[in-house]
Motif scaffolding. Structure first.
Motif, mmCIF file in Angstrom:
data_model
loop_
_atom_site.group_PDB
_atom_site.id
_atom_site.type_symbol
_atom_site.label_atom_id
_atom_site.label_comp_id
_atom_site.label_asym_id
_atom_site.label_seq_id
_atom_site.Cartn_x
_atom_site.Cartn_y
_atom_site.Cartn_z
ATOM 1 N N GLU A 87 69.971 90.313 -25.982
ATOM 2 C CA GLU A 87 71.072 90.422 -26.958
ATOM 3 C C GLU A 87 71.735 89.062 -27.174
ATOM 4 O O GLU A 87 72.066 88.699 -28.300
ATOM 5 C CB GLU A 87 72.122 91.424 -26.471
ATOM 6 N N LEU A 88 71.919 88.345 -26.097
ATOM 7 C CA LEU A 88 72.537 87.026 -26.171
ATOM 8 C C LEU A 88 71.686 86.072 -27.000
ATOM 9 O O LEU A 88 72.208 85.291 -27.806
ATOM 10 C CB LEU A 88 72.730 86.479 -24.760
ATOM 11 N N SER A 89 70.383 86.151 -26.845
ATOM 12 C CA SER A 89 69.463 85.313 -27.612
ATOM 13 C C SER A 89 69.616 85.572 -29.108
ATOM 14 O O SER A 89 69.688 84.634 -29.910
ATOM 15 C CB SER A 89 68.023 85.576 -27.172
ATOM 16 N N VAL A 90 69.697 86.838 -29.482
ATOM 17 C CA VAL A 90 69.872 87.198 -30.894
ATOM 18 C C VAL A 90 71.192 86.638 -31.416
ATOM 19 O O VAL A 90 71.249 86.026 -32.494
ATOM 20 C CB VAL A 90 69.816 88.734 -31.080
ATOM 21 N N LEU A 91 72.270 86.821 -30.654
ATOM 22 C CA LEU A 91 73.591 86.355 -31.097
ATOM 23 C C LEU A 91 73.674 84.835 -31.164
ATOM 24 O O LEU A 91 74.257 84.274 -32.095
ATOM 25 C CB LEU A 91 74.682 86.908 -30.182
ATOM 26 N N LEU A 92 73.089 84.148 -30.180
ATOM 27 C CA LEU A 92 73.120 82.683 -30.182
ATOM 28 C C LEU A 92 72.345 82.121 -31.372
ATOM 29 O O LEU A 92 72.784 81.161 -32.013
ATOM 30 C CB LEU A 92 72.565 82.123 -28.871
ATOM 31 N N ASN A 93 71.194 82.710 -31.654
ATOM 32 C CA ASN A 93 70.415 82.252 -32.806
ATOM 33 C C ASN A 93 71.142 82.538 -34.113
ATOM 34 O O ASN A 93 71.152 81.706 -35.022
ATOM 35 C CB ASN A 93 69.027 82.896 -32.809
ATOM 36 N N LYS A 94 71.756 83.723 -34.216
ATOM 37 C CA LYS A 94 72.504 84.076 -35.430
ATOM 38 C C LYS A 94 73.704 83.142 -35.601
ATOM 39 O O LYS A 94 73.983 82.659 -36.691
ATOM 40 C CB LYS A 94 72.967 85.532 -35.360
ATOM 41 N N ARG A 95 74.395 82.867 -34.496
ATOM 42 C CA ARG A 95 75.557 81.986 -34.559
ATOM 43 C C ARG A 95 75.146 80.579 -34.997
ATOM 44 O O ARG A 95 75.811 79.934 -35.798
ATOM 45 C CB ARG A 95 76.266 81.919 -33.211
ATOM 46 N N SER A 96 74.043 80.114 -34.467
ATOM 47 C CA SER A 96 73.537 78.795 -34.846
ATOM 48 C C SER A 96 73.253 78.745 -36.344
ATOM 49 O O SER A 96 73.603 77.770 -37.025
ATOM 50 C CB SER A 96 72.278 78.478 -34.048
ATOM 51 N N ALA A 97 72.648 79.794 -36.879
ATOM 52 C CA ALA A 97 72.354 79.859 -38.313
ATOM 53 C C ALA A 97 73.642 79.908 -39.134
ATOM 54 O O ALA A 97 73.736 79.263 -40.189
ATOM 55 C CB ALA A 97 71.478 81.067 -38.616
ATOM 56 N N VAL A 98 74.634 80.663 -38.660
ATOM 57 C CA VAL A 98 75.902 80.775 -39.386
ATOM 58 C C VAL A 98 76.624 79.432 -39.413
ATOM 59 O O VAL A 98 77.115 78.995 -40.459
ATOM 60 C CB VAL A 98 76.800 81.870 -38.762
ATOM 61 N N VAL A 99 76.684 78.754 -38.271
ATOM 62 C CA VAL A 99 77.358 77.455 -38.205
ATOM 63 C C VAL A 99 76.636 76.445 -39.099
ATOM 64 O O VAL A 99 77.278 75.654 -39.798
ATOM 65 C CB VAL A 99 77.446 76.955 -36.746
ATOM 66 N N GLU A 100 75.318 76.499 -39.118
ATOM 67 C CA GLU A 100 74.555 75.604 -39.983
ATOM 68 C C GLU A 100 74.847 75.907 -41.454
ATOM 69 O O GLU A 100 75.035 74.992 -42.261
ATOM 70 C CB GLU A 100 73.060 75.744 -39.697
ATOM 71 N N ALA A 101 74.903 77.186 -41.814
ATOM 72 C CA ALA A 101 75.202 77.570 -43.197
ATOM 73 C C ALA A 101 76.613 77.127 -43.594
ATOM 74 O O ALA A 101 76.829 76.651 -44.717
ATOM 75 C CB ALA A 101 75.049 79.080 -43.374
ATOM 76 N N ILE A 102 77.552 77.255 -42.681
ATOM 77 C CA ILE A 102 78.924 76.813 -42.958
ATOM 78 C C ILE A 102 78.941 75.303 -43.177
ATOM 79 O O ILE A 102 79.623 74.800 -44.075
ATOM 80 C CB ILE A 102 79.880 77.240 -41.822
ATOM 81 N N GLY A 103 78.184 74.576 -42.367
ATOM 82 C CA GLY A 103 78.100 73.123 -42.537
ATOM 83 C C GLY A 103 77.520 72.745 -43.886
ATOM 84 O O GLY A 103 78.026 71.842 -44.565
ATOM 85 N N HIS A 104 76.454 73.445 -44.305
ATOM 86 C CA HIS A 104 75.879 73.192 -45.627
ATOM 87 C C HIS A 104 76.897 73.493 -46.721
ATOM 88 O O HIS A 104 77.014 72.739 -47.693
ATOM 89 C CB HIS A 104 74.626 74.043 -45.851
ATOM 90 N N PHE A 105 77.616 74.593 -46.569
ATOM 91 C CA PHE A 105 78.629 74.977 -47.558
ATOM 92 C C PHE A 105 79.716 73.910 -47.652
ATOM 93 O O PHE A 105 80.112 73.512 -48.748
ATOM 94 C CB PHE A 105 79.235 76.332 -47.185
ATOM 95 N N GLU A 106 80.197 73.438 -46.485
ATOM 96 C CA GLU A 106 81.252 72.424 -46.488
ATOM 97 C C GLU A 106 80.782 71.135 -47.157
ATOM 98 O O GLU A 106 81.511 70.529 -47.941
ATOM 99 C CB GLU A 106 81.718 72.136 -45.059
ATOM 100 N N ARG A 107 79.554 70.714 -46.837
ATOM 101 C CA ARG A 107 79.032 69.498 -47.463
ATOM 102 C C ARG A 107 78.847 69.693 -48.965
ATOM 103 O O ARG A 107 79.128 68.786 -49.750
ATOM 104 C CB ARG A 107 77.723 69.077 -46.791
ATOM 105 N N GLY A 108 78.384 70.877 -49.377
ATOM 106 C CA GLY A 108 78.227 71.169 -50.793
ATOM 107 C C GLY A 108 79.559 71.166 -51.522
ATOM 108 O O GLY A 108 79.672 70.651 -52.636
ATOM 109 N N MET A 109 80.568 71.751 -50.896
ATOM 110 C CA MET A 109 81.891 71.783 -51.522
ATOM 111 C C MET A 109 82.475 70.379 -51.626
ATOM 112 O O MET A 109 83.158 70.065 -52.602
ATOM 113 C CB MET A 109 82.839 72.700 -50.735
ATOM 114 N N LEU A 110 82.221 69.542 -50.637
ATOM 115 C CA LEU A 110 82.707 68.164 -50.686
ATOM 116 C C LEU A 110 82.065 67.431 -51.858
ATOM 117 O O LEU A 110 82.751 66.738 -52.619
ATOM 118 C CB LEU A 110 82.404 67.455 -49.365
#
Length: 165
Positions: A87-110
């Motif tokens: 379960e932890l593996s699934v959540l850690l991978n999902k969290r990593s993807a979410v943080v990466e997507a947020i980073g892309h969004f922030e850079r795009g908005m900038l």
């Protein structure tokens, strides 16, 4: 993030299942080296006792279930540990993807904001020029009410051309 709360819950489950001996796995929150949406990043680590001190070794995100302790003091709870780590593996991978997507969004908005600033600068120049031209014309309207008549200026050449028609 809600993911973080669930990761913390799983860490508490792991703490409860495993005795405090070498080989236990837990979640540690590392400070992020780069500026992202999340200030800290969770990672699964293996605790190893070396003399009087405890040390950690970070486990990568790949094949976490296979890295879960299975023998010795962990033998009787190995299935529960594996399930928690899965379960932890699934959540850690999902969290990593979410943080990466947020980073892309922030850079795009900038980038979008910078382009918007350039558009605003160009628009200000055009509006300033339009205001200057409008200031030179006689004002016949004020607050939506006509306050006079405006005579149209026509050059002598244009008037002569108009009269010849």
């Amino acid at each position: 993030m809600k993911l973080d709360a669930e990761i913390e819950r799983l860490d508490k489950v792991l703490a409860r299942l495993q005795p405090p001996v070498t080989g236990r796995v837990r979640v540690v929150w590392w400070k992020a080296g780069e500026k992202r949406s999340a200030a800290n990043r969770p990672a699964l680590v293996r605790w190893v006792r070396q003399g009087e001190r405890w040390r950690t070794s970070r486990l990568g995100l790949k094949s976490l279930v296979q890295k879960a302790p299975k023998t010795g003091a962990f033998f009787h709870v190995k299935d529960e540990i594996r399930e928690a780590v899965r379960e932890l593996s699934v959540l850690l991978n999902k969290r990593s993807a979410v943080v990466e997507a947020i980073g892309h969004f922030e850079r795009g908005m900038l980038t979008f904001a910078e382009a918007g600033e350039e558009l605003l600068r160009e628009s200000r120049v055009r509006i300033d020029a339009l205001e200057d031209r409008a200031a030179m014309l006689p004002c016949t309207w004020r607050d939506g009410q006509q306050v006079g008549t405006q005579e149209m200026y026509v050059s002598e050449e244009d008037q002569a051309l108009f009269d010849s028609l």
